[in-house]
Write a protein that holds these residues in place. Structure first.
Motif, mmCIF file in Angstrom:
data_model
loop_
_atom_site.group_PDB
_atom_site.id
_atom_site.type_symbol
_atom_site.label_atom_id
_atom_site.label_comp_id
_atom_site.label_asym_id
_atom_site.label_seq_id
_atom_site.Cartn_x
_atom_site.Cartn_y
_atom_site.Cartn_z
ATOM 1 N N ILE A 215 0.828 -1.200 0.000
ATOM 2 C CA ILE A 215 0.000 0.000 0.000
ATOM 3 C C ILE A 215 0.868 1.258 0.000
ATOM 4 O O ILE A 215 0.552 2.253 -0.661
ATOM 5 N N ASN A 216 1.970 1.219 0.724
ATOM 6 C CA ASN A 216 2.893 2.349 0.697
ATOM 7 C C ASN A 216 3.391 2.647 -0.714
ATOM 8 O O ASN A 216 3.649 3.807 -1.064
ATOM 9 N N SER A 217 3.524 1.604 -1.522
ATOM 10 C CA SER A 217 4.068 1.787 -2.872
ATOM 11 C C SER A 217 3.133 2.594 -3.769
ATOM 12 O O SER A 217 3.530 3.032 -4.853
ATOM 13 N N ARG A 218 1.886 2.809 -3.335
ATOM 14 C CA ARG A 218 0.958 3.600 -4.139
ATOM 15 C C ARG A 218 1.475 5.035 -4.338
ATOM 16 O O ARG A 218 1.281 5.627 -5.408
ATOM 17 N N VAL A 219 2.116 5.570 -3.323
ATOM 18 C CA VAL A 219 2.608 6.945 -3.436
ATOM 19 C C VAL A 219 3.737 7.016 -4.457
ATOM 20 O O VAL A 219 3.758 7.901 -5.326
ATOM 21 N N GLU A 220 4.668 6.079 -4.382
ATOM 22 C CA GLU A 220 5.767 6.047 -5.341
ATOM 23 C C GLU A 220 5.239 5.815 -6.755
ATOM 24 O O GLU A 220 5.679 6.458 -7.715
ATOM 25 N N ARG A 286 -13.463 8.541 0.252
ATOM 26 C CA ARG A 286 -12.470 7.507 0.016
ATOM 27 C C ARG A 286 -11.086 8.057 0.323
ATOM 28 O O ARG A 286 -10.776 9.178 -0.007
ATOM 29 N N ARG A 287 -10.266 7.229 0.922
ATOM 30 C CA ARG A 287 -8.888 7.614 1.194
ATOM 31 C C ARG A 287 -7.959 6.671 0.442
ATOM 32 O O ARG A 287 -8.239 5.485 0.309
ATOM 33 N N LEU A 288 -6.842 7.212 0.001
ATOM 34 C CA LEU A 288 -5.919 6.456 -0.832
ATOM 35 C C LEU A 288 -5.295 5.294 -0.096
ATOM 36 O O LEU A 288 -5.108 4.230 -0.671
ATOM 37 N N LEU A 289 -4.984 5.456 1.180
ATOM 38 C CA LEU A 289 -4.100 4.522 1.844
ATOM 39 C C LEU A 289 -4.815 3.554 2.773
ATOM 40 O O LEU A 289 -4.262 3.072 3.748
ATOM 41 N N ARG A 290 -6.058 3.195 2.464
ATOM 42 C CA ARG A 290 -6.697 2.154 3.237
ATOM 43 C C ARG A 290 -6.744 0.880 2.406
ATOM 44 O O ARG A 290 -6.612 0.905 1.191
ATOM 45 N N ARG A 291 -6.972 -0.234 3.045
ATOM 46 C CA ARG A 291 -6.823 -1.527 2.387
ATOM 47 C C ARG A 291 -8.108 -1.969 1.707
ATOM 48 O O ARG A 291 -8.813 -2.847 2.178
ATOM 49 N N GLU A 292 -8.422 -1.352 0.605
ATOM 50 C CA GLU A 292 -9.511 -1.839 -0.221
ATOM 51 C C GLU A 292 -9.267 -1.367 -1.631
ATOM 52 O O GLU A 292 -8.345 -0.610 -1.906
ATOM 53 N N LEU A 293 -10.073 -1.838 -2.553
ATOM 54 C CA LEU A 293 -9.789 -1.597 -3.958
ATOM 55 C C LEU A 293 -9.906 -0.141 -4.351
ATOM 56 O O LEU A 293 -9.367 0.275 -5.359
ATOM 57 N N GLY A 294 -10.620 0.637 -3.597
ATOM 58 C CA GLY A 294 -10.737 2.043 -3.941
ATOM 59 C C GLY A 294 -11.831 2.316 -4.955
ATOM 60 O O GLY A 294 -12.090 3.446 -5.325
ATOM 61 N N SER A 295 -12.500 1.298 -5.432
ATOM 62 C CA SER A 295 -13.615 1.498 -6.354
ATOM 63 C C SER A 295 -14.906 1.539 -5.547
ATOM 64 O O SER A 295 -14.948 1.153 -4.389
ATOM 65 N N SER A 296 -15.971 2.005 -6.170
ATOM 66 C CA SER A 296 -17.244 2.010 -5.467
ATOM 67 C C SER A 296 -17.698 0.580 -5.244
ATOM 68 O O SER A 296 -17.473 -0.296 -6.065
ATOM 69 N N ARG A 297 -18.306 0.352 -4.124
ATOM 70 C CA ARG A 297 -18.827 -0.982 -3.876
ATOM 71 C C ARG A 297 -20.036 -1.217 -4.766
ATOM 72 O O ARG A 297 -20.762 -0.301 -5.114
#
Length: 467
Positions: A215-220, A286-297
């Motif tokens: 998840i940290n790698s999302r920023v990079e 929605r927040r970028l750094l939480r553990r889910e796909l980030g798409s709408s349910r």
């Protein structure tokens, strides 16, 4: 009511079953391949009834590999992976208004080269259920053991597949589960447990493996894709010390940088950075750094489609409407031999399951499997920001493998399909590949390229070959 339901479910207690499916609503004529569904009970009292779909290889089922496929989530149904990713049939998305939704054959199904078992796991996923309330409590550890027991029992009832090369496969969150299941199978073989499984290796796509690092790698990744300025990226990396999840709330500089990062990315669909972000349809921020796909349910999307709108932006979630209609149709459930009343309503991803993500690092499972001589294939859609390929390469680096084939393109029909690198230690081989232009998960976006990839890898050919 709960007591009555559990008593009703208990009537199926200990009852494993399998049924041949010759036709399905929405498909014209009989299925041109062997298709089977069933339940296998696991646990001390077989209280957990895992539902599965089995599709035999369309090539040489007596010789071709056998793949156990696990969809991610946790809690996403095997039917989603079957229909939208690697299974033998899919929906005709060009005919969305037919009822029931129209099924067509998938020309890029992985059953072209292997037999496949798709399992609804953990319990509470898809059509899998428990006969007791306590049985619905699960975890990554329990799911992996349940699936190991499932495979032992499945091969006992399908002994003709016991000598076929076996691979454990899956994607997304199943990057945690797949190597654990493979490890249990390996241990069982070493202990001489019956039946001995002909385990040859495993595959994971767009995988969660080392959760915080992934998840940290999302920023990079966002920086490398020009979604963040170099000034903001360098500032965040400095102030946050490269850790954007476990942030000290007293670190104001880091928190300020993360607020700016989230502002830059709030309208990006992290499942596929080039597609519309349908999470903006949901009232939940929605927040970028939480553990889910980030798409709408899916349920957010389904509610949204019922609201009158003059201009609706296409969303990937549109593709999932058909599966809700189809899988909840009584004639479909009858054709699939679902035990009526065991699952009140089918959902593509059940986010309400009682599940503990008690394992968030499976790097050592990979290390142990490779040391034992098993093969591994790891692949990532290069437009996926859920678990970016940059994070995947970082945990692969922790394995300290020798590079035997440097980063190079692999092609399909003369076009670059991605890039690959091959690693070896003294006894095993690991192949990593990107899938060019694909999101989360790769086969849903680039099925033709992914079939070429798995065909070459299962045949022990380099991905750079033209098999």
């Amino acid at each position: 009511m709960l007591l009555l339901l559990l008593l009703f479910l208990g009537s199926f207690h200990g009852c494993s079953s399998q049924s041949i499916v010759r036709s399905l609503p929405g498909y014209d004529g009989d299925l041109p391949f062997y298709f089977e569904t069933g339940y296998i009970g696991v646990g001390e009292q077989e209280e957990v009834q895992l539902f599965y779909y089995f599709a035999a290889s369309e090539n040489r089922p007596e010789d071709d590999p056998l793949l156990l496929w696990l969809t991610g989530g946790p809690g996403c149904s095997a039917l989603s992976g079957l229909i939208y990713e690697v299974g033998p049939f899919t929906f005709d998305l060009k005919a969305p208004h037919t009822y029931p939704p129209k099924l067509v054959l998938n020309p890029y199904s992985w059953t072209k080269v292997s037999s496949m078992i798709f399992v609804d796991a953990p319990v509470g996923t898809g059509f899998s259920y428990s006969t007791t309330q306590q049985g619905y409590d699960s975890s990554a550890t329990k799911e992996s053991m349940d699936l190991y027991e499932f495979m032992r029992k499945w091969l006992q009832t399908h002994p003709k597949f016991s000598t076929n090369p076996l691979y454990i496969s899956g994607d997304s969150y199943s990057g945690i589960i797949v190597p654990m299941v493979a490890y249990h199978i390996s241990n069982g073989n070493m202990e001489g447990l019956f039946p001995r499984m002909n385990l040859q290796g495993y595959t994971v796509g767009n995988p969660m493996t080392l959760a915080d690092s992934d998840i940290n790698s999302r920023v990079e990744y966002a920086f490398y894709k020009s979604l963040l300025s170099i000034e903001l990226y360098e500032s965040a990396r400095h102030h946050c010390n490269g850790d954007y999840i476990n942030v000290n709330q007293g670190n104001a500089a880091c928190i300020d940088d993360l607020k700016l990062i989230n502002k830059c990315l709030e309208n990006i669909f992290i499942g596929m950075i080039l597609e519309p972000d349908c999470a903006t349809l949901s009232p939940e921020p929605r927040r970028l750094l939480r553990r889910e796909l980030g798409s709408s349910r899916d349920e957010d999307f389904l509610n949204f489609t019922l609201k009158p709108r003059d201009h609706i932006t296409w969303c990937r979630s549109y593709n999932y409407l058909a599966i809700y209609i189809w899988a909840n149709d009584e004639s479909v459930q009858d054709a699939l031999h679902i035990r009526m009343g065991t699952v009140p309503k089918w959902t593509r991803c059940n986010y309400s399951i009682s599940f503990s993500e008690n394992v968030n690092d499976t790097v050592d499972y990979h290390r142990q499997l490779l040391r034992r001589g098993y093969r591994g294939l790891v692949y990532s859609g290069d437009h996926d920001m859920v678990f970016p390929y940059l994070g995947t390469l970082k945990w692969i680096g922790l394995l300290n493998l020798s590079i035997t084939s440097e980063w190079q393109p692999w092609t399909v029909d003369g076009q670059v399909a991605g890039y690959t690198i091959k690693y070896n230690d003294t006894v095993s081989q690991l192949v990593f590949a990107t899938v060019l232009g694909a999101g989360h998960t790769a086969p849903e976006y680039n099925p033709k390229q992914c079939l070429a990839m798995i065909r070459r890898w299962l045949a022990h050919f380099p991905l750079t070959s033209h098999l």
